[in-house]
Design a protein around this motif. Structure first.
Motif, PDB file in Angstrom:
ATOM      1  N   THR A 195       6.385   1.621  11.343  1.00  0.00           N
ATOM      2  CA  THR A 195       5.585   1.814  10.673  1.00  0.00           C
ATOM      3  C   THR A 195       5.287   0.915   9.950  1.00  0.00           C
ATOM      4  O   THR A 195       4.093   0.213   9.542  1.00  0.00           O
ATOM      5  CB  THR A 195       5.871   3.366   9.470  1.00  0.00           C
ATOM      6  OG1 THR A 195       6.583   4.767  10.019  1.00  0.00           O
ATOM      7  CG2 THR A 195       5.469   3.661   8.650  1.00  0.00           C
ATOM      8  N   VAL A 196       6.097   0.630   9.572  1.00  0.00           N
ATOM      9  CA  VAL A 196       5.942  -1.432   8.714  1.00  0.00           C
ATOM     10  C   VAL A 196       5.273  -2.266  10.365  1.00  0.00           C
ATOM     11  O   VAL A 196       3.963  -2.740   9.808  1.00  0.00           O
ATOM     12  CB  VAL A 196       6.975  -1.946   8.468  1.00  0.00           C
ATOM     13  CG1 VAL A 196       6.660  -3.228   7.755  1.00  0.00           C
ATOM     14  CG2 VAL A 196       7.270  -1.053   7.105  1.00  0.00           C
ATOM     15  N   ARG A 197       5.644  -1.723  10.741  1.00  0.00           N
ATOM     16  CA  ARG A 197       5.247  -2.781  12.292  1.00  0.00           C
ATOM     17  C   ARG A 197       3.533  -2.235  12.767  1.00  0.00           C
ATOM     18  O   ARG A 197       2.973  -3.404  12.839  1.00  0.00           O
ATOM     19  CB  ARG A 197       6.117  -2.951  14.093  1.00  0.00           C
ATOM     20  CG  ARG A 197       5.330  -3.168  14.450  1.00  0.00           C
ATOM     21  CD  ARG A 197       5.841  -3.192  16.415  1.00  0.00           C
ATOM     22  NE  ARG A 197       7.298  -3.190  16.199  1.00  0.00           N
ATOM     23  CZ  ARG A 197       7.940  -3.783  17.046  1.00  0.00           C
ATOM     24  NH1 ARG A 197       6.879  -4.547  18.096  1.00  0.00           N
ATOM     25  NH2 ARG A 197       8.809  -4.705  16.937  1.00  0.00           N
ATOM     26  N   LYS A 198       3.481  -0.981  12.886  1.00  0.00           N
ATOM     27  CA  LYS A 198       1.936  -0.768  13.127  1.00  0.00           C
ATOM     28  C   LYS A 198       1.159  -1.330  11.786  1.00  0.00           C
ATOM     29  O   LYS A 198      -0.479  -1.310  11.815  1.00  0.00           O
ATOM     30  CB  LYS A 198       1.441   0.836  12.380  1.00  0.00           C
ATOM     31  CG  LYS A 198       2.644   1.566  14.301  1.00  0.00           C
ATOM     32  CD  LYS A 198       2.539   2.784  14.182  1.00  0.00           C
ATOM     33  CE  LYS A 198       3.137   3.935  15.035  1.00  0.00           C
ATOM     34  NZ  LYS A 198       2.764   5.340  15.286  1.00  0.00           N
ATOM     35  N   ARG A 199       1.444  -1.019  10.248  1.00  0.00           N
ATOM     36  CA  ARG A 199       0.578  -1.639   9.692  1.00  0.00           C
ATOM     37  C   ARG A 199       0.546  -2.790   9.649  1.00  0.00           C
ATOM     38  O   ARG A 199      -0.531  -3.680   8.825  1.00  0.00           O
ATOM     39  CB  ARG A 199       1.317  -0.843   7.836  1.00  0.00           C
ATOM     40  CG  ARG A 199       0.861  -0.025   7.984  1.00  0.00           C
ATOM     41  CD  ARG A 199       2.124   0.551   6.130  1.00  0.00           C
ATOM     42  NE  ARG A 199       1.939   1.679   5.933  1.00  0.00           N
ATOM     43  CZ  ARG A 199       2.976   2.767   5.240  1.00  0.00           C
ATOM     44  NH1 ARG A 199       3.110   0.979   3.925  1.00  0.00           N
ATOM     45  NH2 ARG A 199       2.539   3.420   4.676  1.00  0.00           N
ATOM     46  N   LEU A 200       1.060  -4.136   9.296  1.00  0.00           N
ATOM     47  CA  LEU A 200       0.891  -5.450  10.383  1.00  0.00           C
ATOM     48  C   LEU A 200       0.168  -5.908  11.346  1.00  0.00           C
ATOM     49  O   LEU A 200      -0.557  -6.660  11.129  1.00  0.00           O
ATOM     50  CB  LEU A 200       2.781  -5.686  10.342  1.00  0.00           C
ATOM     51  CG  LEU A 200       3.520  -5.683   9.505  1.00  0.00           C
ATOM     52  CD1 LEU A 200       4.984  -6.378   9.338  1.00  0.00           C
ATOM     53  CD2 LEU A 200       3.113  -6.497   7.760  1.00  0.00           C
ATOM     54  N   GLU A 201       0.081  -5.006  12.172  1.00  0.00           N
ATOM     55  CA  GLU A 201      -1.088  -5.091  13.755  1.00  0.00           C
ATOM     56  C   GLU A 201      -1.380  -5.167  12.645  1.00  0.00           C
ATOM     57  O   GLU A 201      -3.116  -5.537  13.569  1.00  0.00           O
ATOM     58  CB  GLU A 201      -0.693  -4.225  14.343  1.00  0.00           C
ATOM     59  CG  GLU A 201       0.698  -4.288  15.297  1.00  0.00           C
ATOM     60  CD  GLU A 201       1.554  -3.436  16.361  1.00  0.00           C
ATOM     61  OE1 GLU A 201       0.479  -2.394  16.061  1.00  0.00           O
ATOM     62  OE2 GLU A 201       2.431  -4.203  16.755  1.00  0.00           O
ATOM     63  N   LYS A 202      -2.639  -4.351  11.586  1.00  0.00           N
ATOM     64  CA  LYS A 202      -3.354  -4.427  11.412  1.00  0.00           C
ATOM     65  C   LYS A 202      -4.137  -5.712  10.676  1.00  0.00           C
ATOM     66  O   LYS A 202      -5.240  -5.415  10.577  1.00  0.00           O
ATOM     67  CB  LYS A 202      -3.645  -3.155  10.537  1.00  0.00           C
ATOM     68  CG  LYS A 202      -3.558  -1.293  11.200  1.00  0.00           C
ATOM     69  CD  LYS A 202      -3.730  -0.003  10.569  1.00  0.00           C
ATOM     70  CE  LYS A 202      -3.381   0.915  11.365  1.00  0.00           C
ATOM     71  NZ  LYS A 202      -3.989   2.222  10.572  1.00  0.00           N
ATOM     72  N   LEU A 203      -3.177  -6.341  10.205  1.00  0.00           N
ATOM     73  CA  LEU A 203      -3.663  -7.336   9.556  1.00  0.00           C
ATOM     74  C   LEU A 203      -5.014  -8.704  10.179  1.00  0.00           C
ATOM     75  O   LEU A 203      -4.550  -7.867  11.724  1.00  0.00           O
ATOM     76  CB  LEU A 203      -2.673  -8.545   9.305  1.00  0.00           C
ATOM     77  CG  LEU A 203      -1.398  -8.195   8.230  1.00  0.00           C
ATOM     78  CD1 LEU A 203      -0.656  -8.959   7.857  1.00  0.00           C
ATOM     79  CD2 LEU A 203      -2.416  -7.523   6.805  1.00  0.00           C
TER      80      LEU A 203
ATOM     81  N   THR B 196      13.155  -4.470   6.168  1.00  0.00           N
ATOM     82  CA  THR B 196      12.468  -2.502   5.908  1.00  0.00           C
ATOM     83  C   THR B 196      13.443  -1.431   5.805  1.00  0.00           C
ATOM     84  O   THR B 196      14.835  -1.986   6.803  1.00  0.00           O
ATOM     85  CB  THR B 196      11.214  -2.402   7.343  1.00  0.00           C
ATOM     86  OG1 THR B 196      10.502  -2.907   7.263  1.00  0.00           O
ATOM     87  CG2 THR B 196      10.861  -1.102   7.059  1.00  0.00           C
TER      88      THR B 196
ATOM     89  N   THR C 199       7.174   2.834  -0.356  1.00  0.00           N
ATOM     90  CA  THR C 199       5.902   2.832  -0.295  1.00  0.00           C
ATOM     91  C   THR C 199       6.744   4.483  -0.067  1.00  0.00           C
ATOM     92  O   THR C 199       7.431   4.519   1.017  1.00  0.00           O
ATOM     93  CB  THR C 199       5.059   2.535   1.611  1.00  0.00           C
ATOM     94  OG1 THR C 199       6.449   1.770   2.411  1.00  0.00           O
ATOM     95  CG2 THR C 199       4.884   0.923   0.490  1.00  0.00           C
TER      96      THR C 199
ATOM     97  N   SER D 261       6.065   7.519   2.454  1.00  0.00           N
ATOM     98  CA  SER D 261       5.758   8.352   4.285  1.00  0.00           C
ATOM     99  C   SER D 261       4.924   9.132   3.963  1.00  0.00           C
ATOM    100  O   SER D 261       5.088  10.134   2.728  1.00  0.00           O
ATOM    101  CB  SER D 261       6.708   8.392   4.520  1.00  0.00           C
ATOM    102  OG  SER D 261       6.500   9.240   5.810  1.00  0.00           O
TER     103      SER D 261
END
Length: 144
Positions: A21-29, A66, A126, A128
């Protein structure tokens, strides 16, 4: 033995869900950020340490730990162990702020930057969107 193995496997699965989940958020940077995930760094004291996420940007190097827990979490920056309470069950786990500090020390050593300053960890919880309302505890430390 079977119950213990199942609990450990469930814990690993839950951790992987939180990290994804965190990886997906970081990929949106934006393009100015470069994220590395599930990174192993040699640690002089313990052999290797696993870092969940490292983000490099013009603002610094961010080391993120995380945790994907549910229930009540109790602990302070200086305590060696924190406590998770779900109903009447209590579980102790190693303080993630201390864990992330170990990651930073290993990374600074590996990069041969022992005097690189860093900002202390700041826990961020955060929620979920899943039905079980579990949360993710993310610790981010910046090294300038």
């Amino acid at each position: 033995m079977v119950v213990l193995t199942t609990v450990i496997q469930l814990s690993k699965w839950r951790g992987a869900v939180g990290e994804r989940t965190v990886r997906k958020r970081l990929e949106k940077l934006g393009e100015e950020y470069r994220a590395y995930h599930d990174h192993y760094v040699e640690d002089a004291q313990y052999g290797f340490t696993q870092i969940d996420h490292v983000v490099n940007s013009k603002y610094g190097l961010h080391v993120i730990e995380t945790k994907h827990y549910k229930g009540w979490i109790f602990g302070s920056e200086n305590q060696k162990y924190w406590t998770q309470i779900i109903f009447k069950n209590k579980q102790k786990f190693y303080n993630p702020i201390r864990q992330n500090y170990g990651h930073i020390k290993a990374l600074k050593s590996r990069l041969d930057l022992p005097n690189l300053p860093y900002a202390p960890s700041s826990p961020s919880l955060t929620k979920s969107n899943s039905k079980n309302r579990s949360g993710q505890l993310m610790l981010s430390t910046t090294m300038d």
